[in-house]
Design an enzyme around this catalytic site. Structure first.
Site, mmCIF file in Angstrom:
data_model
loop_
_atom_site.group_PDB
_atom_site.id
_atom_site.type_symbol
_atom_site.label_atom_id
_atom_site.label_comp_id
_atom_site.label_asym_id
_atom_site.label_seq_id
_atom_site.Cartn_x
_atom_site.Cartn_y
_atom_site.Cartn_z
ATOM 1 C CE1 TYR A 172 -15.831 -4.234 1.773
ATOM 2 C CE2 TYR A 172 -17.450 -5.490 0.525
ATOM 3 C CZ TYR A 172 -16.295 -5.436 1.266
ATOM 4 O OH TYR A 172 -15.594 -6.598 1.513
ATOM 5 C CE LYS B 7 -12.502 -5.782 -0.802
ATOM 6 N NZ LYS B 7 -11.332 -5.853 0.133
HETATM 7 N N1 LIG Z 1 -15.910 -10.698 6.161
HETATM 8 C C1 LIG Z 1 -16.324 -11.131 4.966
HETATM 9 O O1 LIG Z 1 -17.309 -11.857 4.836
HETATM 10 C C2 LIG Z 1 -15.549 -10.762 3.748
HETATM 11 C C3 LIG Z 1 -14.453 -9.929 3.805
HETATM 12 N N2 LIG Z 1 -13.752 -9.625 2.665
HETATM 13 C C4 LIG Z 1 -12.555 -8.788 2.744
HETATM 14 O O2 LIG Z 1 -11.658 -9.360 3.671
HETATM 15 C C5 LIG Z 1 -10.872 -8.334 4.289
HETATM 16 C C6 LIG Z 1 -10.900 -8.537 5.783
HETATM 17 O O3 LIG Z 1 -12.236 -8.452 6.224
HETATM 18 P P1 LIG Z 1 -12.634 -8.674 7.753
HETATM 19 O O4 LIG Z 1 -11.540 -9.360 8.454
HETATM 20 O O5 LIG Z 1 -13.996 -9.215 7.741
HETATM 21 O O6 LIG Z 1 -12.711 -7.153 8.236
HETATM 22 P P2 LIG Z 1 -12.301 -6.504 9.636
HETATM 23 O O7 LIG Z 1 -13.015 -5.193 9.712
HETATM 24 O O8 LIG Z 1 -12.496 -7.457 10.748
HETATM 25 O O9 LIG Z 1 -10.730 -6.257 9.474
HETATM 26 C C7 LIG Z 1 -10.182 -5.204 8.741
HETATM 27 C C8 LIG Z 1 -9.062 -4.560 9.556
HETATM 28 O O10 LIG Z 1 -8.504 -3.480 8.788
HETATM 29 C C9 LIG Z 1 -8.377 -2.346 9.639
HETATM 30 N N3 LIG Z 1 -8.355 -1.108 8.872
HETATM 31 C C10 LIG Z 1 -9.416 -0.425 8.358
HETATM 32 N N4 LIG Z 1 -8.993 0.701 7.793
HETATM 33 C C11 LIG Z 1 -7.652 0.751 7.925
HETATM 34 C C12 LIG Z 1 -6.658 1.693 7.560
HETATM 35 N N5 LIG Z 1 -6.962 2.831 6.951
HETATM 36 N N6 LIG Z 1 -5.360 1.409 7.844
HETATM 37 C C13 LIG Z 1 -5.035 0.266 8.495
HETATM 38 N N7 LIG Z 1 -5.929 -0.634 8.892
HETATM 39 C C14 LIG Z 1 -7.223 -0.411 8.604
HETATM 40 C C15 LIG Z 1 -9.605 -2.460 10.528
HETATM 41 O O11 LIG Z 1 -9.538 -1.604 11.649
HETATM 42 P P3 LIG Z 1 -10.921 -1.012 12.237
HETATM 43 O O12 LIG Z 1 -11.681 -2.192 12.735
HETATM 44 O O13 LIG Z 1 -10.482 -0.074 13.301
HETATM 45 O O14 LIG Z 1 -11.600 -0.341 11.071
HETATM 46 C C16 LIG Z 1 -9.583 -3.943 10.873
HETATM 47 O O15 LIG Z 1 -8.705 -4.194 11.941
HETATM 48 C C17 LIG Z 1 -11.424 -7.018 3.802
HETATM 49 O O16 LIG Z 1 -10.640 -6.545 2.756
HETATM 50 C C18 LIG Z 1 -12.809 -7.389 3.261
HETATM 51 O O17 LIG Z 1 -13.186 -6.519 2.216
HETATM 52 C C19 LIG Z 1 -14.107 -10.147 1.459
HETATM 53 C C20 LIG Z 1 -15.188 -10.971 1.346
HETATM 54 C C21 LIG Z 1 -16.006 -11.338 2.469
#
Ligand SMILES: NC(=O)C1=CN([C@@H]2O[C@H](COP(=O)(O)OP(=O)(O)OC[C@H]3O[C@@H](n4cnc5c(N)ncnc54)[C@H](OP(=O)(O)O)[C@@H]3O)[C@@H](O)[C@H]2O)C=CC1
Ligand SMILES: CC(C)=CCC[C@@H](C)[C@H]1CC[C@H]2C3=C(CC[C@]12C)[C@@]1(C)CCC(=O)C[C@@H]1CC3
Length: 345
Positions: A144, A148
């Protein structure tokens, strides 16, 4: 009913808008008068007023049609860190992000805001008040993090004022809040299985936990300040609550708020980290025969037992960022939003 036509700079798309952060972002953008399209592989975005496009961000044709007429794109899609699937991370976070950039340029998107992560500099050892000048992790602790890092580099390097394509990366840390599918559910699940009795290390390690609305605020500020004369073009920014807290105090406060006992007994960090490494190795070796997902991964143990908090001074200076919701308020709001995870329910 007549639909209001918004100026192009108020038309945006959120890739990953069905997810935890993405959906909070979508709601705030709508409040602020943006017209919002969501592009996500997961069809759960039922926010009224949003145009939903279901698709995989690796599919350029699908992206091209979703991004038509949009001037601002937020890219906050990623596979969940816990999926531990190398090829999926590489496909989505690296190749997929390349595709997002190409599609944005082809349809004339002017601004791209990436949700990166403060973890891109984390190697499993202490980081205290880390600034954006820290180098990327040389030995990223998991796939991951590795992907990233590559994703952030791709987006920041794509910033090109001459071509009118501006980019910025937001690096949040430890996002929590209502509807989070990870932090509170993992914590409660661990507590329900009777495994939340132990504190890893001496329990004094400070970390950042950032309330989701502050993360959203950072994204919108960045987007609205992303202009050719702005210092933020092509740069990463930490967005935190600016209130580092002891990891185990935060966990205890959430647990107690939900009616569970806080952890009490201490285990040496090095012992638990060693065990987690061993378990991870076993899981890899046995993968062809049995599939199991250890709760205690090396990354999780490192996050639970080291200092990792970051300075958000640069975001304050360059984009006027200031957390809107304090940690105390954020925790209260989060605990309240999970009645079904209360002990006994
Ligand atoms: N949560 C945290 O503490 C942190 C998060 N981040 C970053 O923030 C961002 C959002 O995280 P968060 O909201 O927690 O994650 P979530 O998993 O809740 O949201 C990510 C969304 O992206 C979708 N997704 C995944 N793969 C694809 C694809 N190939 N095409 C289109 N959509 C896709 C997921 O669908 P599905 O669920 O079906 O996979 C999901 O709906 C990410 O980039 C993460 O790396 C950074 C630091 C901390
Ligand atoms: C600040 C930051 C980046 C937090 C990340 C969120 C998650 C990685 C944590 C949310 C719940 C945490 C948790 C553990 C590790 C880190 C989390 C997954 C443990 C597995 C650590 C070891 C234990 O004793 C149980 C913990 C359960 C909750």
């Amino acid at each position: 009913m007549a639909t209001r036509v918004r100026p192009r700079n108020k038309r945006c798309a959120v890739i990953g808008g069905s997810g935890f952060l993405g959906r909070h972002l979508v709601e705030k953008l709508l409040d602020r008068g943006y017209s919002v399209s969501v592009f996500d592989i997961c069809p759960s975005c039922e926010v009224p007023g949003v145009t939903f496009h279901r698709g995989d961000l690796c599919d350029k044709q699908a992206l091209l049609s979703a991004l038509k007429d949009v001037s601002l794109v937020f890219h906050c899609a990623s596979p969940a860190p816990g999926s531990d699937n190398r090829s999926l991370f590489e496909r989505v976070n690296i190749q997929g992000t390349r595709t997002v950039i190409e599609a944005c340029i082809e349809v004339g998107v002017q601004r791209l805001v990436l949700t990166s992560s403060a973890s891109v500099v984390f190697e499993g050892t202490d980081i205290k008040n880390g600034s954006e000048d820290l180098p990327y992790a040389k030995k990223p602790i998991d796939y991951y993090t590795k992907t990233k890092i590559e994703q952030e580099k791709l987006v920041l390097n794509a910033c090109d004022k001459e071509k009118g394509f501006l980019t910025v990366a937001i690096r949040p840390h430890g996002i929590f809040g209502p509807r989070d599918p990870q932090l509170v559910p993992i914590l409660v699940d661990t507590a329900r299985r009777g495994k939340m009795k132990f504190i890893i290390g001496d329990g004094t390690n400070l970390v950042d936990f950032t309330f989701v609305e502050n993360v959203v605020h950072g994204h919108i500020l960045a987007a609205e300040r992303l202009r050719p004369d702005s210092p933020i073009c092509g740069k990463p920014y930490h967005i935190t609550n600016d209130e580092p807290v002891r990891f185990w105090d935060f966990m205890s406060e959430v647990l107690v708020g939900l009616g569970y006992d806080p952890p009490r007994y201490h285990l040496p960090y090095i012992l638990v980290y060693g065990l987690a490494l061993l378990l991870w190795l076993l899981a890899v070796i046995l993968r062809p025969l049995v599939s199991f997902k250890p709760t205690f991964t090396p990354m999780r143990v490192a996050l639970a037992g080291t200092h990792h908090y970051y300075s958000c001074e640069r975001a304050k200076q360059d984009m006027g960022y200031k957390p809107l919701v304090s940690l105390k308020e954020g925790i209260a709001c989060t605990v309240q939003s999970y009645p079904h995870l209360q002990k006994g329910d």
